[in-house]
Write a protein that holds these residues in place. Structure first.
Motif, mmCIF file in Angstrom:
data_model
loop_
_atom_site.group_PDB
_atom_site.id
_atom_site.type_symbol
_atom_site.label_atom_id
_atom_site.label_comp_id
_atom_site.label_asym_id
_atom_site.label_seq_id
_atom_site.Cartn_x
_atom_site.Cartn_y
_atom_site.Cartn_z
ATOM 1 N N GLU A 186 0.820 -1.199 0.000
ATOM 2 C CA GLU A 186 0.000 0.000 0.000
ATOM 3 C C GLU A 186 0.862 1.260 0.000
ATOM 4 O O GLU A 186 1.878 1.329 0.682
ATOM 5 C CB GLU A 186 -0.908 0.002 1.234
ATOM 6 C CG GLU A 186 -2.051 0.985 1.160
ATOM 7 C CD GLU A 186 -3.069 0.776 2.286
ATOM 8 O OE1 GLU A 186 -4.099 1.459 2.274
ATOM 9 O OE2 GLU A 186 -2.818 -0.055 3.178
ATOM 10 N N SER A 187 0.428 2.269 -0.776
ATOM 11 C CA SER A 187 1.156 3.529 -0.813
ATOM 12 C C SER A 187 0.914 4.316 0.468
ATOM 13 O O SER A 187 -0.059 4.080 1.181
ATOM 14 C CB SER A 187 0.692 4.373 -2.008
ATOM 15 O OG SER A 187 -0.641 4.808 -1.820
ATOM 16 N N LYS A 188 1.803 5.256 0.746
ATOM 17 C CA LYS A 188 1.670 6.075 1.947
ATOM 18 C C LYS A 188 0.360 6.869 1.924
ATOM 19 O O LYS A 188 -0.359 6.929 2.924
ATOM 20 C CB LYS A 188 2.840 7.052 2.068
ATOM 21 C CG LYS A 188 2.757 7.934 3.304
ATOM 22 C CD LYS A 188 3.732 9.103 3.260
ATOM 23 C CE LYS A 188 5.140 8.651 3.516
ATOM 24 N NZ LYS A 188 6.074 9.816 3.677
ATOM 25 N N GLU A 189 0.032 7.468 0.781
ATOM 26 C CA GLU A 189 -1.182 8.278 0.663
ATOM 27 C C GLU A 189 -2.426 7.459 0.960
ATOM 28 O O GLU A 189 -3.311 7.892 1.711
ATOM 29 C CB GLU A 189 -1.283 8.892 -0.750
ATOM 30 C CG GLU A 189 -0.223 9.931 -1.069
ATOM 31 C CD GLU A 189 1.160 9.320 -1.320
ATOM 32 O OE1 GLU A 189 1.242 8.093 -1.586
ATOM 33 O OE2 GLU A 189 2.147 10.067 -1.215
ATOM 34 N N SER A 190 -2.492 6.270 0.374
ATOM 35 C CA SER A 190 -3.649 5.392 0.582
ATOM 36 C C SER A 190 -3.730 4.929 2.039
ATOM 37 O O SER A 190 -4.810 4.921 2.636
ATOM 38 C CB SER A 190 -3.541 4.180 -0.343
ATOM 39 O OG SER A 190 -4.576 3.247 -0.084
ATOM 40 N N PHE A 191 -2.594 4.568 2.599
ATOM 41 C CA PHE A 191 -2.543 4.075 3.975
ATOM 42 C C PHE A 191 -2.980 5.162 4.958
ATOM 43 O O PHE A 191 -3.814 4.938 5.829
ATOM 44 C CB PHE A 191 -1.128 3.596 4.294
ATOM 45 C CG PHE A 191 -0.968 3.018 5.665
ATOM 46 C CD1 PHE A 191 -1.456 1.756 5.962
ATOM 47 C CD2 PHE A 191 -0.314 3.730 6.664
ATOM 48 C CE1 PHE A 191 -1.303 1.214 7.237
ATOM 49 C CE2 PHE A 191 -0.151 3.204 7.932
ATOM 50 C CZ PHE A 191 -0.651 1.940 8.217
ATOM 51 N N TYR A 192 -2.418 6.348 4.823
ATOM 52 C CA TYR A 192 -2.753 7.456 5.718
ATOM 53 C C TYR A 192 -4.242 7.807 5.612
ATOM 54 O O TYR A 192 -4.900 8.069 6.618
ATOM 55 C CB TYR A 192 -1.918 8.698 5.383
ATOM 56 C CG TYR A 192 -0.498 8.650 5.907
ATOM 57 C CD1 TYR A 192 0.088 7.456 6.329
ATOM 58 C CD2 TYR A 192 0.281 9.802 5.976
ATOM 59 C CE1 TYR A 192 1.388 7.410 6.803
ATOM 60 C CE2 TYR A 192 1.582 9.777 6.454
ATOM 61 C CZ TYR A 192 2.136 8.576 6.861
ATOM 62 O OH TYR A 192 3.420 8.536 7.344
ATOM 63 N N HIS A 193 -4.740 7.811 4.384
ATOM 64 C CA HIS A 193 -6.156 8.137 4.156
ATOM 65 C C HIS A 193 -7.069 7.101 4.829
ATOM 66 O O HIS A 193 -8.041 7.468 5.506
ATOM 67 C CB HIS A 193 -6.442 8.191 2.654
ATOM 68 C CG HIS A 193 -7.890 8.375 2.326
ATOM 69 N ND1 HIS A 193 -8.554 9.588 2.474
ATOM 70 C CD2 HIS A 193 -8.838 7.494 1.864
ATOM 71 C CE1 HIS A 193 -9.821 9.449 2.129
ATOM 72 N NE2 HIS A 193 -10.015 8.197 1.747
ATOM 73 N N ASN A 194 -6.756 5.826 4.643
ATOM 74 C CA ASN A 194 -7.595 4.763 5.209
ATOM 75 C C ASN A 194 -7.594 4.771 6.737
ATOM 76 O O ASN A 194 -8.596 4.441 7.374
ATOM 77 C CB ASN A 194 -7.122 3.394 4.702
ATOM 78 C CG ASN A 194 -7.414 3.188 3.235
ATOM 79 O OD1 ASN A 194 -8.343 3.791 2.693
ATOM 80 N ND2 ASN A 194 -6.630 2.355 2.580
ATOM 81 N N MET A 195 -6.484 5.155 7.337
ATOM 82 C CA MET A 195 -6.384 5.152 8.798
ATOM 83 C C MET A 195 -7.036 6.372 9.452
ATOM 84 O O MET A 195 -7.245 6.391 10.663
ATOM 85 C CB MET A 195 -4.922 5.026 9.228
ATOM 86 C CG MET A 195 -4.315 3.684 8.861
ATOM 87 S SD MET A 195 -5.304 2.281 9.470
ATOM 88 C CE MET A 195 -5.134 1.106 8.108
ATOM 89 N N LYS A 196 -7.366 7.371 8.644
ATOM 90 C CA LYS A 196 -8.043 8.563 9.187
ATOM 91 C C LYS A 196 -9.459 8.235 9.659
ATOM 92 O O LYS A 196 -10.016 8.955 10.486
ATOM 93 C CB LYS A 196 -8.094 9.672 8.142
ATOM 94 C CG LYS A 196 -6.770 10.417 8.004
ATOM 95 C CD LYS A 196 -6.864 11.541 6.978
ATOM 96 C CE LYS A 196 -5.537 12.280 6.870
ATOM 97 N NZ LYS A 196 -5.581 13.346 5.844
#
Length: 255
Positions: free
Chosen positions: A83-93
């Motif tokens: 998973e990319s950083k952008e996708s990971f950070y977004h999903n964890m929000k």
């Protein structure tokens, strides 16, 4: 009188030292309802394996473990192959976990690594990852997932050897680590069998079909030096992360 007090003080000091030999420091996972099943959390500097199929909650569990450390000001490292950083950070929000804030503070490092880079790291004896761990004094580490790494190797023997090499390297880093693995032990996978002996604990997560919907369950298959629960618990993914039911699953009558 003074000599008597001095002797008593020495005895108390000896007792404290003897007690500390047998006590292990526990690292809370951030999932309070889970920690009560394992004497307060993972043993410090242990290597822990989370096994489960797609959608079972492995990544959420691993991230909740990392966030707990970040809240305490610990330096944490999350390595993913998928998973990319952008996708990971977004999903964890969705859980109100603002990982970019911790990254700006310098206590969280996210690495989107290819399995091939990890293979090179093993050949180099640690590489960039080891440098980051030493420089940042990382205390919590997540690798998500081991399965992607093993796909680099066609031969089963090579898979086992590479997995064991990675486990041995992680252990020398002296941080509490969590490694996800996609699959089920019932599949008698040879890689799993090898890792079973190297892991300090094995947590099994399940996402089971129940007539019209699916339900999630968790159990502790193994945890060294811990009087852990041997029962199966249903768990839920809430706005705050994973939360276990208060009572274990009751067996059906006649079983």
């Amino acid at each position: 009188m003074m000599k008597k007090r001095a002797r008593l003080k020495i005895k108390k000091t000896r007792k404290k030292k003897e007690k500390s030999k047998y006590e292990c420091l526990r690292i809370p996972t951030g999932i309070t309802s889970f920690d009560r099943l394992v004497e307060g959390g993972f043993e410090k500097n242990s290597t822990n394996l989370i096994i489960g199929g797609p959608g079972s909650g492995k990544t959420i569990f691993a991230t909740q473990f990392i966030v707990e450390g970040l809240k305490k000001g610990e330096s944490c490292l999350y390595i993913t192959f998928e998973e990319s950083k952008e996708s990971f950070y977004h999903n964890m929000k969705r859980f109100s976990w603002q990982l970019e804030d911790y990254e700006k503070k310098g206590i969280f490092t996210f690495l989107n690594y290819t399995p091939g880079k990890v293979k090179s790291m093993l050949e180099e004896g640690g590489g960039i990852i080891e440098s980051i761990i030493i420089k940042n004094k990382v205390s919590r580490l997540v690798i998500d997932s081991m399965t992607s790494f093993t796909l680099l190797f066609e031969d089963e023997l090579q898979k086992r050897e590479a997995s064991l090499d990675l486990f041995n390297m992680i252990k020398k880093w002296n941080c509490t680590s969590l490694i996800t693995f996609e699959g089920m032990p019932e599949g008698e996978q040879k890689v799993y069998k090898a890792l079973e002996f190297e892991s300090d604990s094995i947590i099994l997560m399940q996402f089971i079909r129940k007539i019209i919907s699916r339900e999630r369950y968790i159990e502790v298959l193994k945890m060294r030096g811990t009087n852990h629960s041997k029962e199966l618990y249903k768990f839920y993914v809430t706005k705050k992360g994973i939360e276990l039911s208060k009572e274990p699953v009751k067996p059906k009558k006649g079983i």
